[in-house]
Design a protein around this motif. Structure first.
Motif, PDB file in Angstrom:
ATOM      1  N   GLY A 150       0.818  -1.210   0.000  1.00  0.00           N
ATOM      2  CA  GLY A 150       0.000   0.000   0.000  1.00  0.00           C
ATOM      3  C   GLY A 150       0.850   1.258   0.000  1.00  0.00           C
ATOM      4  O   GLY A 150       1.817   1.374  -0.748  1.00  0.00           O
ATOM      5  N   THR A 151       0.512   2.171   0.888  1.00  0.00           N
ATOM      6  CA  THR A 151       1.212   3.451   0.961  1.00  0.00           C
ATOM      7  C   THR A 151       2.615   3.277   1.540  1.00  0.00           C
ATOM      8  O   THR A 151       2.797   2.652   2.582  1.00  0.00           O
ATOM      9  N   ILE A 152       3.609   3.812   0.838  1.00  0.00           N
ATOM     10  CA  ILE A 152       4.977   3.809   1.340  1.00  0.00           C
ATOM     11  C   ILE A 152       5.514   5.232   1.297  1.00  0.00           C
ATOM     12  O   ILE A 152       4.997   6.080   0.563  1.00  0.00           O
ATOM     13  N   GLU A 153       6.531   5.497   2.107  1.00  0.00           N
ATOM     14  CA  GLU A 153       7.121   6.828   2.115  1.00  0.00           C
ATOM     15  C   GLU A 153       8.635   6.737   2.233  1.00  0.00           C
ATOM     16  O   GLU A 153       9.168   5.738   2.746  1.00  0.00           O
ATOM     17  N   LEU A 154       9.305   7.781   1.736  1.00  0.00           N
ATOM     18  CA  LEU A 154      10.763   7.843   1.749  1.00  0.00           C
ATOM     19  C   LEU A 154      11.189   9.128   2.452  1.00  0.00           C
ATOM     20  O   LEU A 154      10.674  10.206   2.149  1.00  0.00           O
ATOM     21  N   THR A 155      12.126   9.013   3.368  1.00  0.00           N
ATOM     22  CA  THR A 155      12.688  10.175   4.045  1.00  0.00           C
ATOM     23  C   THR A 155      14.208  10.056   4.060  1.00  0.00           C
ATOM     24  O   THR A 155      14.757   8.952   3.962  1.00  0.00           O
ATOM     25  N   ARG A 156      14.885  11.201   4.169  1.00  0.00           N
ATOM     26  CA  ARG A 156      16.342  11.184   4.271  1.00  0.00           C
ATOM     27  C   ARG A 156      16.789  12.156   5.358  1.00  0.00           C
ATOM     28  O   ARG A 156      16.226  13.243   5.515  1.00  0.00           O
ATOM     29  N   VAL A 157      17.803  11.717   6.108  1.00  0.00           N
ATOM     30  CA  VAL A 157      18.319  12.503   7.229  1.00  0.00           C
ATOM     31  C   VAL A 157      19.842  12.499   7.158  1.00  0.00           C
ATOM     32  O   VAL A 157      20.445  11.414   7.090  1.00  0.00           O
ATOM     33  N   THR A 168      27.354  11.802   5.177  1.00  0.00           N
ATOM     34  CA  THR A 168      26.665  10.518   5.315  1.00  0.00           C
ATOM     35  C   THR A 168      25.201  10.785   5.620  1.00  0.00           C
ATOM     36  O   THR A 168      24.889  11.589   6.495  1.00  0.00           O
ATOM     37  N   LEU A 169      24.312  10.165   4.876  1.00  0.00           N
ATOM     38  CA  LEU A 169      22.892  10.351   5.121  1.00  0.00           C
ATOM     39  C   LEU A 169      22.194   9.002   5.253  1.00  0.00           C
ATOM     40  O   LEU A 169      22.671   7.988   4.739  1.00  0.00           O
ATOM     41  N   SER A 170      21.078   9.020   5.960  1.00  0.00           N
ATOM     42  CA  SER A 170      20.240   7.823   6.108  1.00  0.00           C
ATOM     43  C   SER A 170      18.987   8.007   5.270  1.00  0.00           C
ATOM     44  O   SER A 170      18.251   8.984   5.462  1.00  0.00           O
ATOM     45  N   VAL A 171      18.760   7.092   4.354  1.00  0.00           N
ATOM     46  CA  VAL A 171      17.547   7.105   3.538  1.00  0.00           C
ATOM     47  C   VAL A 171      16.644   5.985   4.052  1.00  0.00           C
ATOM     48  O   VAL A 171      17.053   4.815   4.077  1.00  0.00           O
ATOM     49  N   THR A 172      15.438   6.343   4.470  1.00  0.00           N
ATOM     50  CA  THR A 172      14.526   5.378   5.082  1.00  0.00           C
ATOM     51  C   THR A 172      13.278   5.214   4.224  1.00  0.00           C
ATOM     52  O   THR A 172      12.648   6.206   3.843  1.00  0.00           O
ATOM     53  N   CYS A 173      12.937   3.976   3.922  1.00  0.00           N
ATOM     54  CA  CYS A 173      11.676   3.660   3.255  1.00  0.00           C
ATOM     55  C   CYS A 173      10.822   2.832   4.210  1.00  0.00           C
ATOM     56  O   CYS A 173      11.324   1.881   4.833  1.00  0.00           O
ATOM     57  N   SER A 174       9.568   3.189   4.328  1.00  0.00           N
ATOM     58  CA  SER A 174       8.684   2.491   5.259  1.00  0.00           C
ATOM     59  C   SER A 174       7.262   2.498   4.723  1.00  0.00           C
ATOM     60  O   SER A 174       6.913   3.303   3.856  1.00  0.00           O
TER      61      SER A 174
END
Length: 301
Positions: A150-157, A168-174
């Motif tokens: 279903g719905t997924i999202e991507l964020t980066r920190v 260095t960055l963290s890319v998160t998909c959830s």
């Protein structure tokens, strides 16, 4: 006395015949969530050998940590008896019972808008007379109801418009990964390339947990730890659930162009770190010599 002997004989003469029952599931034992309906029909098999039929029952065995079996419905000479909460508009239950015509007897349930709560092991149980014995027959089939992600999202920190070389960055998909849960796939593509390449390192997978909203799907998280280099300007990073591009998100990394001064500064910082390490080794060697001991690593290796 004779009645008692007859009762004992009836109990002892019950025979289990697994081939005497037919369980038909349409359109399939594995369907996609969102299907219009699921039909389950239970009846004596054409080759059952029943001369008369007493009862036809349908049950469902729930899966999970604490499996339990629920009666969905039964039909006998007294008529049709739906199980608890087996009623319209979710369920349509019908049947026909002909004591002396087993092949015309059946029990059928139509489940409208089936979802994952309708999955499980369905059991068809028939009981009747074959020859001089009472025969009990059961057939089981598993029903799997799948759901798409279903719905997924991507964020980066940190989330910056332009990154520096060395960041260095963290890319998160959830988000919702379907039922059964599908895995995450990561890929990247340089700005001058048209081909995505798989990312298999620096990934951290989160726990797969049931969705708190639907109760049918599963949620999970995947995190990529990414180090920015001087070739990453315009690099596209993509995460995907399963194999379909319908459930994919991407982000583009822009990198600050390095001047000659930036390169020299980066080299200088690297030299400073190298000199610090050499100084630490030298101090250790001097300490060993002044203490005149062999209990330390004077080589500094």
């Amino acid at each position: 006395m004779y009645l008692g002997l007859f009762s004992v004989c009836v109990i002892l003469c019950v025979v289990k015949d697994l081939a005497a029952t037919g369980l038909d599931i349409t359109p399939s034992e594995t369907i996609q969530a969102g299907s219009t309906s699921l039909t389950i029909r239970c009846s004596p098999a054409a080759t059952s050998g029943y001369s008369s039929i007493y009862t036809i029952q349908m049950k469902r065995r729930f899966r999970g940590q604490y499996p339990q079996t629920k009666l969905l419905g039964m039909i006998d000479i007294l008529g049709l008896s739906p199980g608890s909460k087996i009623s319209q508009p979710k369920y349509d239950i019908t049947g026909n019972h002909q004591l002396m015509s087993p092949n015309q007897s059946y029990l059928q349930i139509i489940i409208h808008d089936p979802d994952c709560n309708d999955a499980g092991e369905y059991q068809c149980i028939t009981n009747g007379v074959s020859g001089s014995t009472t025969k009990l027959s059961q057939q089981d089939k598993n029903v799997t109801i799948q759901s798409n992600p279903g719905t997924i999202e991507l964020t980066r920190v940190p989330d910056k418009s332009i990154y520096d070389v060395g960041d260095t960055l963290s890319v998160t998909c959830s988000g919702e990964v379907g039922n059964p849960p599908q895995s995450w796939t990561w890929e990247s593509k340089l700005a001058q390339s048209s081909v995505f390449k798989a990312i298999i390192e620096n990934l951290t997978e989160g726990q797969v947990v049931p969705s708190s909203t639907s109760g049918c799907d599963y949620n999970s998280t995947s995190v990529l730890t990414y180090s920015v280099t001087d070739i990453n300007n315009g690099t596209e990073i993509r995460c995907r659930v399963g194999t379909s591009q319908l459930y994919a998100l991407s982000t583009i990394i822009y990198v600050k162009a390095e001047t000659t001064e930036d390169v020299q500064k980066r080299w200088l910082l690297a030299d400073i770190e190298r000199i610090k390490l050499e100084q630490q080794k030298l101090k250790l060697q001097i300490s060993c010599l002044t203490q005149n001991t062999t209990n330390c690593n004077c080589g500094g290796n």
